[in-house]
Design a protein around this motif. Sequence first.
Motif, short mmCIF file in Angstrom:
data_model
loop_
_atom_site.label_atom_id
_atom_site.label_comp_id
_atom_site.label_asym_id
_atom_site.label_seq_id
_atom_site.Cartn_x
_atom_site.Cartn_y
_atom_site.Cartn_z
N GLY A 156 13.74 -4.03 9.52
CA GLY A 156 14.58 -3.75 8.33
C GLY A 156 14.45 -2.34 7.86
O GLY A 156 14.78 -2.03 6.65
N ALA A 157 14.55 -1.37 8.68
CA ALA A 157 14.40 0.15 8.42
C ALA A 157 15.76 0.91 8.64
O ALA A 157 15.62 2.08 8.79
N VAL A 158 16.76 0.00 8.49
CA VAL A 158 18.02 0.46 8.78
C VAL A 158 18.79 0.29 7.37
O VAL A 158 18.65 -0.62 6.87
N CYS A 159 19.55 1.58 7.03
CA CYS A 159 20.41 1.13 6.07
C CYS A 159 21.83 1.69 6.29
O CYS A 159 22.04 2.82 6.48
N LYS A 160 22.87 0.93 6.10
CA LYS A 160 24.11 1.09 6.09
C LYS A 160 24.84 1.04 4.87
O LYS A 160 24.87 -0.29 4.02
N ARG A 161 25.67 2.01 4.48
CA ARG A 161 26.48 1.99 3.29
C ARG A 161 27.88 2.13 3.53
O ARG A 161 28.45 2.99 4.31
N TYR A 162 28.65 1.04 3.00
CA TYR A 162 30.17 0.82 3.22
C TYR A 162 30.80 1.34 1.83
O TYR A 162 30.31 0.62 0.63
N LEU A 163 31.98 1.67 1.87
CA LEU A 163 32.95 1.58 0.66
C LEU A 163 33.94 0.57 1.03
O LEU A 163 34.54 0.57 2.17
N ALA A 164 34.29 0.01 -0.26
CA ALA A 164 35.49 -1.08 0.27
C ALA A 164 35.95 -1.38 -1.10
O ALA A 164 35.70 -1.14 -2.15
N VAL A 165 37.62 -1.50 -0.73
CA VAL A 165 38.41 -1.61 -2.14
C VAL A 165 38.81 -3.41 -1.97
O VAL A 165 39.21 -3.76 -1.03
N ALA A 166 38.35 -3.95 -2.98
CA ALA A 166 38.32 -5.47 -3.03
C ALA A 166 39.31 -6.06 -4.21
O ALA A 166 39.56 -5.15 -5.34
N GLU A 167 39.82 -7.16 -4.13
CA GLU A 167 40.54 -7.53 -5.22
C GLU A 167 39.43 -8.24 -6.33
O GLU A 167 38.49 -8.90 -5.67
N GLY A 168 39.73 -8.21 -7.56
CA GLY A 168 38.69 -8.64 -8.54
C GLY A 168 38.46 -7.84 -9.41
O GLY A 168 38.70 -6.56 -9.42
N THR A 169 37.56 -8.11 -10.40
CA THR A 169 37.30 -7.35 -11.55
C THR A 169 35.56 -7.74 -11.79
O THR A 169 34.98 -8.41 -11.33
N GLY A 170 35.07 -6.78 -12.62
CA GLY A 170 33.68 -7.07 -12.87
C GLY A 170 33.09 -5.76 -13.79
O GLY A 170 34.03 -4.74 -13.94
N ARG A 171 31.66 -5.83 -14.00
CA ARG A 171 31.24 -4.83 -14.88
C ARG A 171 30.74 -3.69 -14.11
O ARG A 171 30.22 -4.10 -12.91
N VAL A 172 31.38 -2.41 -14.33
CA VAL A 172 31.01 -1.16 -13.52
C VAL A 172 29.22 -1.27 -13.48
O VAL A 172 28.90 -1.09 -14.67
N GLY A 173 28.72 -1.13 -12.53
CA GLY A 173 27.44 -0.87 -12.21
C GLY A 173 26.76 -2.19 -11.96
O GLY A 173 25.61 -2.22 -11.59
N LEU A 174 27.41 -3.18 -12.13
CA LEU A 174 26.90 -4.53 -11.68
C LEU A 174 26.25 -4.46 -10.27
O LEU A 174 27.24 -4.31 -9.32
N ARG A 175 25.05 -5.00 -9.99
CA ARG A 175 24.67 -4.98 -8.62
C ARG A 175 24.23 -6.67 -8.36
O ARG A 175 23.26 -7.01 -8.95
N CYS A 176 24.78 -7.00 -7.16
CA CYS A 176 24.49 -8.29 -6.87
C CYS A 176 24.00 -8.48 -5.39
O CYS A 176 24.35 -7.41 -4.53
N CYS A 177 23.82 -9.56 -5.01
CA CYS A 177 23.24 -9.79 -3.56
C CYS A 177 23.93 -11.00 -3.20
O CYS A 177 23.66 -12.13 -3.47
N CYS A 178 24.76 -10.94 -2.07
CA CYS A 178 25.04 -12.30 -1.27
C CYS A 178 24.29 -12.69 -0.10
O CYS A 178 24.04 -11.88 0.67
N LYS A 179 23.41 -13.98 -0.28
CA LYS A 179 22.50 -14.18 0.83
C LYS A 179 22.86 -15.45 1.90
O LYS A 179 21.98 -15.78 2.37
N THR A 180 24.00 -15.95 1.55
CA THR A 180 24.44 -17.04 2.37
C THR A 180 24.48 -16.62 4.00
O THR A 180 24.91 -15.72 4.11
N ALA A 181 24.23 -17.51 4.70
CA ALA A 181 24.43 -17.48 6.26
C ALA A 181 25.88 -17.59 6.57
O ALA A 181 26.46 -18.16 5.87
N LEU A 182 26.15 -17.16 7.70
CA LEU A 182 27.47 -17.22 8.24
C LEU A 182 27.51 -17.84 9.82
O LEU A 182 26.42 -17.46 10.40
#
Length: 282
Positions: A129-155
């Motif tokens: 777990g010592a790899v860090c990959k950062r992506y920039l993405a333009v998405a549809e939607g809205t939210g509070r600037v600075g909100l940090r969340c984590c999606c944990k579901t399996a695929l």
Amino acid sequence: MLLNGRPASPAARVREGQRLAIALAEDGTAAVLPAAPDKAAPSDDGPRLIARNAVLAALYKPAGLPTVRLAGSSRPALEDCLPELLTQPDGTAFAPRLLNRLDTGTSGLVLAALTDGGAELWRQAEEQGAVCKRYLAVAEGTGRVGLRCCCKTALDTARRKKSRVLAQQAPPERWTDVTVLALLPPLGATPRLLAGCRIVRGARHQIRAHLASQGMPLVGDSLYGARDTLPFCLHHARLACAGFEASCLPVWFEALPAAAREAAVRWLALPPEGILSTEEHF
């Protein structure tokens, strides 16, 4: 026409230092000409070397170029450019190995191992777990600037064009950490935002599927439910692994509002993180 000794289309992009061979109509012989210097290097969206040490190299893959050649396809791929982009100090080519892939429509960093030791270093870093990959993405939607969340579901990515989000939780190295960096001007009635997405190991279409499952499909991603027809905007902007780091901005970066660009630069400059640990979740 030959470019660096290999067949190339008449529309192929050439850069300083390359050699171009063209057959002359009069007698069929070939004249070898130096490629013209690329005066507009900052806007050149061709594959290029971003960073390198003795065992690893980070390459830039533009959107629209496959990472590897697809079976039965004659379409060029990033792997075809490796002899040109990576050479030994004496100028000879060798056989680097690509360590990660990006979807054809995704731009950004692809890592290559220059030695067996480099490949092993990457494998161990991923397992730990010592790899860090950062992506920039333009998405549809809205939210509070600075909100940090984590999606944990399996695929479920097996033998399917579209990855399916499952009910169970994935292991931490397959989570997607999302930060809302900026709200962007809407497209008609469709609100849009700039998201910073961080992953460790990654599964096929992980960022695309995770964000779409939360009602935030990436702009232009019709496979996962986007409503608009703008260009797809997902870019692997920074990679850190075992002391090796590389970063590059997307070609669409300058089209963002100034506040969004500033927020993205600040987020990309954060220290590397390993396994995702945020307790917030969608």
